[in-house]
Write an enzyme that holds these catalytic residues in place. Structure first.
Site, short mmCIF file in Angstrom:
data_model
loop_
_atom_site.label_atom_id
_atom_site.label_comp_id
_atom_site.label_asym_id
_atom_site.label_seq_id
_atom_site.Cartn_x
_atom_site.Cartn_y
_atom_site.Cartn_z
N CYS A 232 5.90 -3.47 -6.21
CA CYS A 232 6.11 -3.03 -7.60
C CYS A 232 5.83 -4.20 -8.56
CB CYS A 232 7.52 -2.46 -7.78
SG CYS A 232 7.67 -1.42 -9.25
N HIS B 166 7.32 1.63 -3.70
CA HIS B 166 8.39 0.96 -2.95
C HIS B 166 8.38 1.42 -1.50
CE1 HIS B 166 10.76 -0.88 -6.31
NE2 HIS B 166 10.04 0.00 -7.00
N GLU C 50 9.66 0.13 1.09
CA GLU C 50 10.92 -0.12 1.79
C GLU C 50 11.83 1.11 1.81
OE1 GLU C 50 11.82 -1.37 -2.52
OE2 GLU C 50 10.12 -1.28 -1.17
#
Length: 541
Positions: free
Chosen positions: A384, A510, A512
């Site tokens: 990001c 993102h 993750e």
């Protein structure tokens, strides 16, 4: 009423005992027995959602596929259960009151006086039952944030009391997570805090069915008997929860304590068949027996609170286990990076990740970090804002667009290589207005991104207002930084990478947030693999 069965998890004595981990672990065990399980979190704060909360206040904001900004516990639920959550899995006091007030304004209460009971508690119950009524789940676990006795938790506790009456004893159980502290001077465990906590719950009209007792030391039979007697629960429903080496040990520990069996017995369900947790044990085996070690620098602005990057940390755990490597994170504050210390901070690292964030604090430190990784061919991963600073650094130092910047940091920059999205320019409200949730991305063949995913079409979760300014794309690609992933509908650049670098990838999304124990995210897996290779090359030279 739905056919789903409901489990309510409350906490007492102190916060941060691990209700989210216990809920996720119990969910995992029930799932391993063949039940369809989901978990929801009720938070007692008045914010509509955690989207506008400072990460120092509340840790990371976890984003779901449908664009909900939620509590970080939902990350645990997804990582353990490997199923997506949604807007309905996280409800706050703010949302409950907002819904009720909106109904009142529309005249839905027919002029009645709107009160906590029944109107607020009815709205809470509607949200408790919503997931169960979809028909997708056999069991719904509801975690109540905060502690029993907190003034803001009272409407939730009252709603649970009412729900237990409506559902009946074989369709609903209450699990109370509490603390059994060890007094060093007395040399013994103390049950009184748990007794008082259960007393608070009883005063609210709820008798817990199962006690889960957090403790640093094992509970002997005398302690268990005392807790059972004073808290009015069967002795086999006093569950010990000791501090674990890793959160991923907790399902195994809860299995040893037979928490899942106690739950199924209360539901009058068979528990003779063993849960299928071989894959989980295999993951733990790889996690605890690494064959190598890599050191990754995590550069961010909230590093004092590790929970601000919780999903990133756990994604490294998953990727490390997959690669049979221990990932050691060096936490580096972006504001402390300057031209005089980059070599000292980064020279011994095997990879560098620049973390997401908002605002200009620490930006110049992040840009210097990217410059060091790019010039020294250290594996780099930007997420990001991490991707955005990689773009800014490349503009300044490779394209020689001096003072290139994001309009988030400098609204008057001559070279706005990162700019606010067109549909964000007239937005006034901060909460829930960013580009949120899952969006498609097309990947170019022959790129690092394609090598990572092995597909030309992917979907990833977003949380941002600013984007790469495509007016500059031709200059970037001519100089060697290419857009390897783009949104098929808007053309929005999703992934930027440098071709003549061993591993240099920046993602606007993102990744993750989609990494789980069963499915570690490929970007983290390949980044850790690149770090392993980099370390081996260093050691062989």
């Amino acid at each position: 009423m739905s056919k789903a069965k409901y489990i309510f998890v409350t906490g007492g004595v102190t916060s941060s005992l691990g209700k989210g981990i216990i809920s996720a672990s119990l969910g995992k065990l029930l799932q391993a027995r063949g039940y369809s399980v989901t978990i929801q979190k009720f938070d007692p704060y008045i914010n509509i959602d955690p989207g506008t909360l400072n990460p120092y206040e509340h840790g990371e904001c976890y984003v779901t596929d449908d664009g909900a900004e939620t509590d970080l516990d939902l990350g645990h639920y997804e990582r353990f259960l490997n199923i997506p959550t949604s807007q309905d899995n996280n409800v706050t006091t703010g949302r409950i009151y907002d819904n009720v007030i909106q109904k009142e304004r529309k005249g839905e209460f027919l002029g009645k006086t709107v009160q906590v009971v029944p109107h607020i508690t009815d709205e809470i119950k509607n949200n408790i039952y919503k997931l169960g009524e979809t028909g997708k789940f056999d069991i719904v676990i509801t975690e109540l944030g905060g502690c029993v006795g907190d003034i803001e938790s009272l409407p939730f506790i009252e709603a649970v009391r009412q729900a237990r009456l409506e559902l009946g004893p074989t369709n609903c159980i209450s699990i109370h997570l509490t603390l059994v502290p060890y007094l060093k001077t007395a040399g013994e465990l103390k049950t009184k805090p748990t007794q008082h906590s259960v007393k608070e719950l009883l005063e609210a009209g709820i008798q817990p069915d199962i006690l889960v007792c957090r403790s640093e030391y094992p509970l002997n039979s005398d302690i268990r008997k005392k807790l059972a007697l004073f808290c009015n629960v069967p002795i086999n429903s006093v569950i010990e929860s000791l501090d674990a080496e890793t959160i991923y040990d907790v399902p195994i520990l809860m299995r040893k304590e037979k928490l899942d069996e106690r739950v199924l017995a209360k539901f009058k369900q068979s528990y003779k068949r063993e849960p299928k947790i071989d894959a989980w044990k295999e993951f733990l085996g790889r996690l605890k027996n690494p064959t190598s070690q890599v050191r990754i620098g995590l550069v961010g602005k909230y590093v004092e609170l590790k929970d601000a990057y919780k999903s990133i940390v756990e994604a490294f755990v998953h990727a490390g286990a997959y690669n049979e490597s221990k990932v050691v994170l060096n936490w580096i504050h972006a504001e402390e990076v300057d031209e005089s210390n980059t070599d000292k901070l980064f020279k011994e690292l095997d990879g560098i990740l620049v973390a997401p964030g908002f605002g200009e604090r620490g930006i110049e430190g992040k840009i210097l970090t990217v410059k060091y990784a790019r010039e020294n061919k250290i594996p780099f991963f930007g997420i990001c804002l991490g991707m955005q600073v990689a773009v800014i650094e490349f503009a300044r130092n490779v394209l020689t667009l001096k003072k290139a910047n994001s309009t988030e940091m400098d609204s008057k920059t001559k070279y706005p290589v990162i700019d606010i999205m067109e549909d964000q320019k007239n937005i006034k409200n901060m909460g829930g207005t960013m580009r949120l949730g899952a969006y498609d991305c097309n990947i170019k063949k022959g790129t690092k991104a394609y090598n990572v995913y092995g597909h030309t079409k992917i979907s990833e979760r977003h949380r941002h207002r600013y984007e790469f300014n495509s007016q500059f794309l031709a200059q970037y690609e001519e100089a060697g930084m290419i857009a390897s992933g783009t949104n098929p509908d808007t053309g929005l650049v999703e992934i930027m990478e440098i071709q003549d670098h061993p591993w240099f990838v920046g993602a606007q999304f993102h990744p993750e947030l989609k990494s789980t124990v069963v499915n570690p995210h490929p970007l983290f897996v390949k980044f850790v693999k690149a770090a392993i290779n980099y370390r081996r090359e260093k050691e062989s030279n």
